[in-house]
Write a protein that holds these residues in place. Sequence first.
Motif, short mmCIF file in Angstrom:
data_model
loop_
_atom_site.label_atom_id
_atom_site.label_comp_id
_atom_site.label_asym_id
_atom_site.label_seq_id
_atom_site.Cartn_x
_atom_site.Cartn_y
_atom_site.Cartn_z
N ASN A 174 -3.15 -7.04 -4.84
CA ASN A 174 -3.57 -5.62 -4.81
C ASN A 174 -4.14 -5.17 -6.15
O ASN A 174 -5.10 -4.40 -6.22
CB ASN A 174 -2.36 -4.75 -4.45
CG ASN A 174 -2.69 -3.27 -4.45
OD1 ASN A 174 -3.12 -2.73 -3.44
ND2 ASN A 174 -2.49 -2.61 -5.58
N ASP A 175 -3.56 -5.67 -7.22
CA ASP A 175 -3.91 -5.16 -8.55
C ASP A 175 -5.14 -5.82 -9.15
O ASP A 175 -5.59 -5.42 -10.23
CB ASP A 175 -2.73 -5.33 -9.52
CG ASP A 175 -1.52 -4.51 -9.08
OD1 ASP A 175 -1.71 -3.63 -8.23
OD2 ASP A 175 -0.41 -4.76 -9.59
N TYR A 176 -5.67 -6.84 -8.47
CA TYR A 176 -6.79 -7.57 -9.06
C TYR A 176 -8.13 -6.86 -8.81
O TYR A 176 -8.51 -6.62 -7.66
CB TYR A 176 -6.85 -9.01 -8.51
CG TYR A 176 -8.07 -9.74 -9.00
CD1 TYR A 176 -8.18 -10.12 -10.34
CD2 TYR A 176 -9.14 -9.98 -8.16
CE1 TYR A 176 -9.32 -10.73 -10.82
CE2 TYR A 176 -10.29 -10.60 -8.63
CZ TYR A 176 -10.36 -10.98 -9.96
OH TYR A 176 -11.50 -11.58 -10.43
N ASN A 177 -8.82 -6.53 -9.84
CA ASN A 177 -10.22 -6.13 -9.81
C ASN A 177 -10.54 -4.96 -8.88
O ASN A 177 -11.52 -4.98 -8.13
CB ASN A 177 -11.09 -7.34 -9.40
CG ASN A 177 -12.56 -7.11 -9.74
OD1 ASN A 177 -12.86 -6.44 -10.71
ND2 ASN A 177 -13.44 -7.66 -8.94
N ILE B 27 8.30 1.33 -9.64
CA ILE B 27 7.95 0.01 -10.22
C ILE B 27 6.45 -0.24 -10.06
O ILE B 27 5.77 -0.67 -10.98
CB ILE B 27 8.76 -1.12 -9.52
CG1 ILE B 27 10.25 -0.91 -9.75
CG2 ILE B 27 8.31 -2.50 -9.99
CD1 ILE B 27 11.14 -1.84 -8.97
N ARG B 28 5.94 0.07 -8.88
CA ARG B 28 4.52 -0.13 -8.63
C ARG B 28 3.68 0.81 -9.51
O ARG B 28 2.65 0.43 -10.05
CB ARG B 28 4.19 0.12 -7.15
CG ARG B 28 4.65 -0.97 -6.21
CD ARG B 28 3.93 -2.28 -6.46
NE ARG B 28 2.50 -2.14 -6.32
CZ ARG B 28 1.60 -2.78 -7.07
NH1 ARG B 28 2.00 -3.61 -8.01
NH2 ARG B 28 0.32 -2.59 -6.89
N PHE C 162 0.84 -1.21 0.00
CA PHE C 162 0.00 0.00 0.00
C PHE C 162 0.87 1.25 0.00
O PHE C 162 0.58 2.21 -0.69
CB PHE C 162 -0.94 0.01 1.21
CG PHE C 162 -1.81 -1.21 1.27
CD1 PHE C 162 -2.73 -1.46 0.26
CD2 PHE C 162 -1.70 -2.11 2.31
CE1 PHE C 162 -3.52 -2.59 0.29
CE2 PHE C 162 -2.50 -3.25 2.34
CZ PHE C 162 -3.40 -3.49 1.33
N SER C 163 1.96 1.24 0.80
CA SER C 163 2.85 2.40 0.81
C SER C 163 3.58 2.50 -0.52
O SER C 163 3.70 3.59 -1.09
CB SER C 163 3.90 2.28 1.93
OG SER C 163 3.28 2.28 3.17
N ARG C 164 4.04 1.36 -1.03
CA ARG C 164 4.81 1.38 -2.28
C ARG C 164 3.97 1.90 -3.45
O ARG C 164 4.50 2.50 -4.38
CB ARG C 164 5.35 -0.02 -2.60
CG ARG C 164 6.53 -0.41 -1.70
CD ARG C 164 6.99 -1.83 -2.00
NE ARG C 164 7.31 -2.02 -3.40
CZ ARG C 164 7.00 -3.11 -4.10
NH1 ARG C 164 6.37 -4.13 -3.54
NH2 ARG C 164 7.35 -3.20 -5.37
N ASN C 165 2.65 1.66 -3.38
CA ASN C 165 1.77 2.19 -4.44
C ASN C 165 1.93 3.70 -4.57
O ASN C 165 1.73 4.26 -5.64
CB ASN C 165 0.30 1.87 -4.14
CG ASN C 165 -0.01 0.39 -4.33
OD1 ASN C 165 0.77 -0.34 -4.92
ND2 ASN C 165 -1.14 -0.04 -3.81
#
Length: 451
Positions: A374-377, A87-88, A79-82
């Motif tokens: 995290n990236d799903y749907n 890269i995120r 969540f922080s890296r987002n």
Amino acid sequence: MSNNDIQRRDFLKKMGIGSIALGTGLGIPKVLAETDNGFLVENQSQYGETPVEVLSGKEFPYQINPDILKSMRNRMTVFSRNGWDPIRREEMQKIRDKQGGRSIFQINMIDGEGKVPNQTRLDYALMQASWATAHMDPFYDWETRSYSIKQLAQLGPWNPSDINLNWNDISVAVKHASLFYGASLAGIAKYNPLWVYDEYLHADEGTNKKVIPGTIKNVIALAFEEDYDGITNSPGRLASAATGDGYSRMAVTAHKLAEFIRALGYQAIPAGNGTALSIPIAIDAGLGELGRNGLLVTPKYGPRVRIAKVFTDMPLIPDPPIRFGVKEFCEACMICANDCPSGSISTEGQTWEGKSVSNNNGTKKWYIIPETCNDYNGFSCSNCKRNCPFNKPNNSWIHKLIRDNIKLKSKSLDKVMVKLDQAGGYGEESSSTEFWEKDGSASITSREAKA
Ligand code: SF4
Ligand code: SF4
């Protein structure tokens, strides 16, 4: 004196059960047998239909490697890296590009006119409103803002001997208060700085100004049941409604419990997902075990819970950790891994390290891949809660089978149970229409009782 009486007497002695617990029945399970590591017990209110082994020694239901395990940095969570990791950001941009530059919201609400099955405007409205109190700052304040709480706190640290009670009694009372304020389950763990995000341990090097004081002794772990019918709709929008509702209840309850502790003259630091890793704290506090899906699995609600915690210097008595066969069951069961739409759950054996920089290495477990999850749907998936056999209502036949399996100490039954579990279509996505056709009168805990 019967054998049961001897076991019960030994249990009470070894666990140091207090006089309030004896008076109210809170925290006193029925003792089934003494085991090599503790006691096999039943406790309907705490564990539902599942018998659990309460570990009376120093064992935990997980192994750590002290050479690898370090306090995780908060900024390394996905969540922080987002927010800061290029890269995120690139990965998320690729997803948006694949969707023609449209967000999931735009796809469902604008392009789909709010009529996409399981993603309707009615479903979205329930979801958005369910998050209403989840992230409100005042709830997770480290100090009280209330004049009346300050007045009580100024009287100094309260001593239970004032009213002829001891700290065992007050440990039960604090858990009682936790349930009163809205938690579904509560347990106490000894404070372990290893589970605290590194930034909250060092005043000089973190990105946060706040540092957990050296006086903190214990953590109260709070689990919140999520709505069964909402989770069953996963990856439909109602699963996120159930999730948001859990987060909102976490914030309110953790805040009230912190205020209660402050009023008694002790420090209290409430936290949701922040400040420290919730799952290992909840395991240490005896709320459950870790599953293949990377989630806390509780005896009563399975993985269908959210977790909050309150750090305190109050000299409470920690609860013993428990085991009820989750690791053994997960070894045979691959349901969550096979059905994860993003392939984020391991189908292999347990390891000491995960494949992602957002994994906290050094515990022997099944590591998930948080980025792909995290990236799903549009983050509305709870499939690994929906289809887990431990998610079933408390008094379902799977719980009875698990119970018998544990009693028989049979591992060979696990594979048979997994097949039986899936045979009736359990774990499939339900439609939000079904959810809305119900009147909602049997929600969460009341439904649990009727299921
Ligand atoms: S939430 Fe969904 S995508 Fe994420 S691990 Fe669970 S099943 Fe997979
Ligand atoms: S679905 Fe099966 S493997 Fe996954 S956590 Fe639940 S019991 Fe374990």
